[in-house]
Design a protein around this motif. Structure first.
Motif, PDB file in Angstrom:
ATOM      1  N   SER A 116       0.816  -1.208   0.000  1.00  0.00           N
ATOM      2  CA  SER A 116       0.000   0.000   0.000  1.00  0.00           C
ATOM      3  C   SER A 116       0.854   1.263   0.000  1.00  0.00           C
ATOM      4  N   LYS A 117       1.909   1.258   0.789  1.00  0.00           N
ATOM      5  CA  LYS A 117       2.784   2.432   0.822  1.00  0.00           C
ATOM      6  C   LYS A 117       3.421   2.676  -0.547  1.00  0.00           C
ATOM      7  N   SER A 118       3.761   1.608  -1.257  1.00  0.00           N
ATOM      8  CA  SER A 118       4.368   1.777  -2.579  1.00  0.00           C
ATOM      9  C   SER A 118       3.376   2.378  -3.561  1.00  0.00           C
ATOM     10  N   ILE A 119       2.126   1.953  -3.502  1.00  0.00           N
ATOM     11  CA  ILE A 119       1.108   2.482  -4.414  1.00  0.00           C
ATOM     12  C   ILE A 119       0.768   3.931  -4.064  1.00  0.00           C
ATOM     13  N   LEU A 120       0.695   4.240  -2.795  1.00  0.00           N
ATOM     14  CA  LEU A 120       0.452   5.627  -2.383  1.00  0.00           C
ATOM     15  C   LEU A 120       1.574   6.533  -2.881  1.00  0.00           C
ATOM     16  N   TRP A 121       2.805   6.066  -2.754  1.00  0.00           N
ATOM     17  CA  TRP A 121       3.949   6.849  -3.228  1.00  0.00           C
ATOM     18  C   TRP A 121       3.867   7.086  -4.731  1.00  0.00           C
ATOM     19  N   ALA A 122       3.596   6.029  -5.480  1.00  0.00           N
ATOM     20  CA  ALA A 122       3.530   6.146  -6.937  1.00  0.00           C
ATOM     21  C   ALA A 122       2.384   7.047  -7.377  1.00  0.00           C
ATOM     22  N   SER A 123       1.347   7.117  -6.586  1.00  0.00           N
ATOM     23  CA  SER A 123       0.173   7.911  -6.941  1.00  0.00           C
ATOM     24  C   SER A 123       0.268   9.354  -6.459  1.00  0.00           C
ATOM     25  N   GLY A 124       1.307   9.670  -5.700  1.00  0.00           N
ATOM     26  CA  GLY A 124       1.435  11.020  -5.170  1.00  0.00           C
ATOM     27  C   GLY A 124       0.419  11.324  -4.085  1.00  0.00           C
ATOM     28  N   VAL A 125       0.084  10.300  -3.300  1.00  0.00           N
ATOM     29  CA  VAL A 125      -0.937  10.440  -2.255  1.00  0.00           C
ATOM     30  C   VAL A 125      -0.290  10.356  -0.878  1.00  0.00           C
ATOM     31  N   LYS A 126      -0.611  11.313  -0.014  1.00  0.00           N
ATOM     32  CA  LYS A 126      -0.147  11.314   1.362  1.00  0.00           C
ATOM     33  C   LYS A 126      -1.302  10.907   2.279  1.00  0.00           C
ATOM     34  N   VAL A 127      -0.944  10.315   3.407  1.00  0.00           N
ATOM     35  CA  VAL A 127      -1.955   9.919   4.393  1.00  0.00           C
ATOM     36  C   VAL A 127      -1.636  10.594   5.721  1.00  0.00           C
ATOM     37  N   GLU A 128      -2.608  11.326   6.244  1.00  0.00           N
ATOM     38  CA  GLU A 128      -2.486  11.929   7.565  1.00  0.00           C
ATOM     39  C   GLU A 128      -3.438  11.188   8.496  1.00  0.00           C
ATOM     40  N   ALA A 129      -2.932  10.762   9.641  1.00  0.00           N
ATOM     41  CA  ALA A 129      -3.754   9.958  10.550  1.00  0.00           C
ATOM     42  C   ALA A 129      -3.764  10.553  11.951  1.00  0.00           C
ATOM     43  N   GLU A 130      -4.876  10.390  12.618  1.00  0.00           N
ATOM     44  CA  GLU A 130      -5.052  10.894  13.978  1.00  0.00           C
ATOM     45  C   GLU A 130      -5.689   9.800  14.833  1.00  0.00           C
ATOM     46  N   GLY A 131      -5.175   9.615  16.041  1.00  0.00           N
ATOM     47  CA  GLY A 131      -5.764   8.664  16.971  1.00  0.00           C
ATOM     48  C   GLY A 131      -5.293   7.236  16.816  1.00  0.00           C
ATOM     49  N   LEU A 132      -4.155   7.031  16.157  1.00  0.00           N
ATOM     50  CA  LEU A 132      -3.674   5.672  15.905  1.00  0.00           C
ATOM     51  C   LEU A 132      -3.315   4.923  17.183  1.00  0.00           C
ATOM     52  N   GLU A 133      -3.102   5.648  18.266  1.00  0.00           N
ATOM     53  CA  GLU A 133      -2.759   4.977  19.522  1.00  0.00           C
ATOM     54  C   GLU A 133      -3.868   4.025  19.967  1.00  0.00           C
ATOM     55  N   VAL A 134      -5.078   4.282  19.537  1.00  0.00           N
ATOM     56  CA  VAL A 134      -6.204   3.407  19.863  1.00  0.00           C
ATOM     57  C   VAL A 134      -6.001   2.005  19.280  1.00  0.00           C
TER      58      VAL A 134
ATOM     59  N   GLY B 233     -15.781   3.754 -10.020  1.00  0.00           N
ATOM     60  CA  GLY B 233     -16.091   3.705 -11.435  1.00  0.00           C
ATOM     61  C   GLY B 233     -15.108   4.423 -12.323  1.00  0.00           C
ATOM     62  N   SER B 234     -14.059   5.001 -11.729  1.00  0.00           N
ATOM     63  CA  SER B 234     -13.069   5.739 -12.516  1.00  0.00           C
ATOM     64  C   SER B 234     -11.684   5.119 -12.330  1.00  0.00           C
ATOM     65  N   PHE B 235     -10.892   5.165 -13.393  1.00  0.00           N
ATOM     66  CA  PHE B 235      -9.508   4.706 -13.306  1.00  0.00           C
ATOM     67  C   PHE B 235      -8.547   5.888 -13.231  1.00  0.00           C
ATOM     68  N   ARG B 236      -9.096   7.089 -13.189  1.00  0.00           N
ATOM     69  CA  ARG B 236      -8.239   8.265 -13.094  1.00  0.00           C
ATOM     70  C   ARG B 236      -7.794   8.457 -11.643  1.00  0.00           C
ATOM     71  N   ILE B 237      -6.517   8.651 -11.441  1.00  0.00           N
ATOM     72  CA  ILE B 237      -5.953   8.829 -10.106  1.00  0.00           C
ATOM     73  C   ILE B 237      -5.386  10.238  -9.981  1.00  0.00           C
ATOM     74  N   ARG B 238      -5.792  10.935  -8.949  1.00  0.00           N
ATOM     75  CA  ARG B 238      -5.305  12.284  -8.681  1.00  0.00           C
ATOM     76  C   ARG B 238      -4.426  12.264  -7.434  1.00  0.00           C
ATOM     77  N   SER B 239      -3.442  13.107  -7.399  1.00  0.00           N
ATOM     78  CA  SER B 239      -2.632  13.232  -6.187  1.00  0.00           C
ATOM     79  C   SER B 239      -3.456  13.950  -5.125  1.00  0.00           C
ATOM     80  N   GLY B 240      -3.034  13.842  -3.878  1.00  0.00           N
ATOM     81  CA  GLY B 240      -3.768  14.514  -2.812  1.00  0.00           C
ATOM     82  C   GLY B 240      -3.454  13.914  -1.462  1.00  0.00           C
ATOM     83  N   THR B 241      -4.276  14.253  -0.491  1.00  0.00           N
ATOM     84  CA  THR B 241      -4.090  13.786   0.878  1.00  0.00           C
ATOM     85  C   THR B 241      -5.345  13.079   1.370  1.00  0.00           C
ATOM     86  N   ILE B 242      -5.142  11.930   1.979  1.00  0.00           N
ATOM     87  CA  ILE B 242      -6.228  11.198   2.626  1.00  0.00           C
ATOM     88  C   ILE B 242      -6.076  11.375   4.127  1.00  0.00           C
TER      89      ILE B 242
END
Length: 258
Positions: free
Chosen positions: A45-63, A192-201
């Protein structure tokens, strides 16, 4: 379009590589197979996120720290929900997904062979057996079981009705339900789309909901409480991104059994 082509080509190669690692471990009876069940999806997953230009910001992972039985329920807008969760969950996990995943070349056999579960929503008895198997694995290995109670990706980024399977599982296992709100994935790759946009999740983990001492009669209440929590978490993530105070929209409706 160039980004989409690159990400899809890279994703195909990455999927083949990581799935092959699992398949080899299965064929050789490697003792590492159980670890690969969450280590490989994380790296993949990290490799695909990198290739897609997508960052992930997470909150509360200690749970989610520590290997212990729990059911994680999240909204579902895109395939990138899976990649985002795999990339940030800090403990051992397995997904429960559609039976159709088993038919995907390389990915399907590796996914199921390493301990992830495929559920047949069209066959109630089979679905119930899958949930029982998930209960056993949770207690044997201290797993976080990840489920998308909407059952499928939302076509318009609105929260759909929840199915009951996640909450039946949590009650069977007498383990907490952890609500998670995901924001941003639907814009990166809509259903329904195969278009991938960069961004933040943005992934926001909420307060666990206890099932201790509860019976199956509580499943509807747990479903509604969890749905409200996911909607609020998703809305809070969206507000954080936009600098506002609004909440994500929801769509209500009847629930299915699994």
């Amino acid at each position: 379009m160039i980004r989409s082509i690159w990400a899809l080509l890279f994703g195909t190669v990455s999927t083949a590589y990581y799935a092959s690692r699992v398949l080899v471990a299965m064929a050789t009876g490697s003792k590492k197979l159980w670890t690969l069940g969450h280590a490989v999806p994380t790296a993949w997953s990290k490799s695909i996120l990198w290739a897609s230009g997508v960052k992930v910001e997470a909150e509360g992972l200690e749970v989610l720290e520590g290997n212990q039985p729990r059911v994680l329920v999240a909204n579902h807008e895109s395939w990138f929900d899976v990649f985002a969760l795999c990339a940030v969950i800090p403990s051992a996990f397995r997904f429960v997904g559609k039976q159709e995943l088993e038919k995907v070349p390389l990915l399907g056999p590796a996914w199921v062979g390493s301990g992830h579960l495929a559920i047949d929503r069209g066959d109630r008895n089979s679905a119930v057996d899958t949930l029982r198997e998930a209960t056993t694995r949770m207690h044997e290995s201290g797993l976080t079981i990840v489920m998308f109670p909407e059952g499928t990706r939302s076509p318009d980024q609105e929260l759909q009705r929840f199915k009951k399977g996640s909450f039946v599982l949590a009650l069977q296992a007498q383990c907490p339900i952890v609500p998670v709100g995901i924001e941003g994935s639907g814009r990166i790759m809509p259903k329904g789309s195969f278009r991938i946009r960069s961004g933040t999740i943005r992934v926001r983990v909420g307060t666990p909901i206890s099932t201790e001492g509860l019976t199956m009669e509580s499943r509807d209440r747990l479903l509604e409480e969890s749905r409200v929590a996911v909607a609020e978490l998703r809305g809070a993530a969206n507000s954080s991104a936009e600098g506002g105070t609004g909440h994500g929209s929801t769509r209500r409706g009847s629930t299915d059994d699994v």
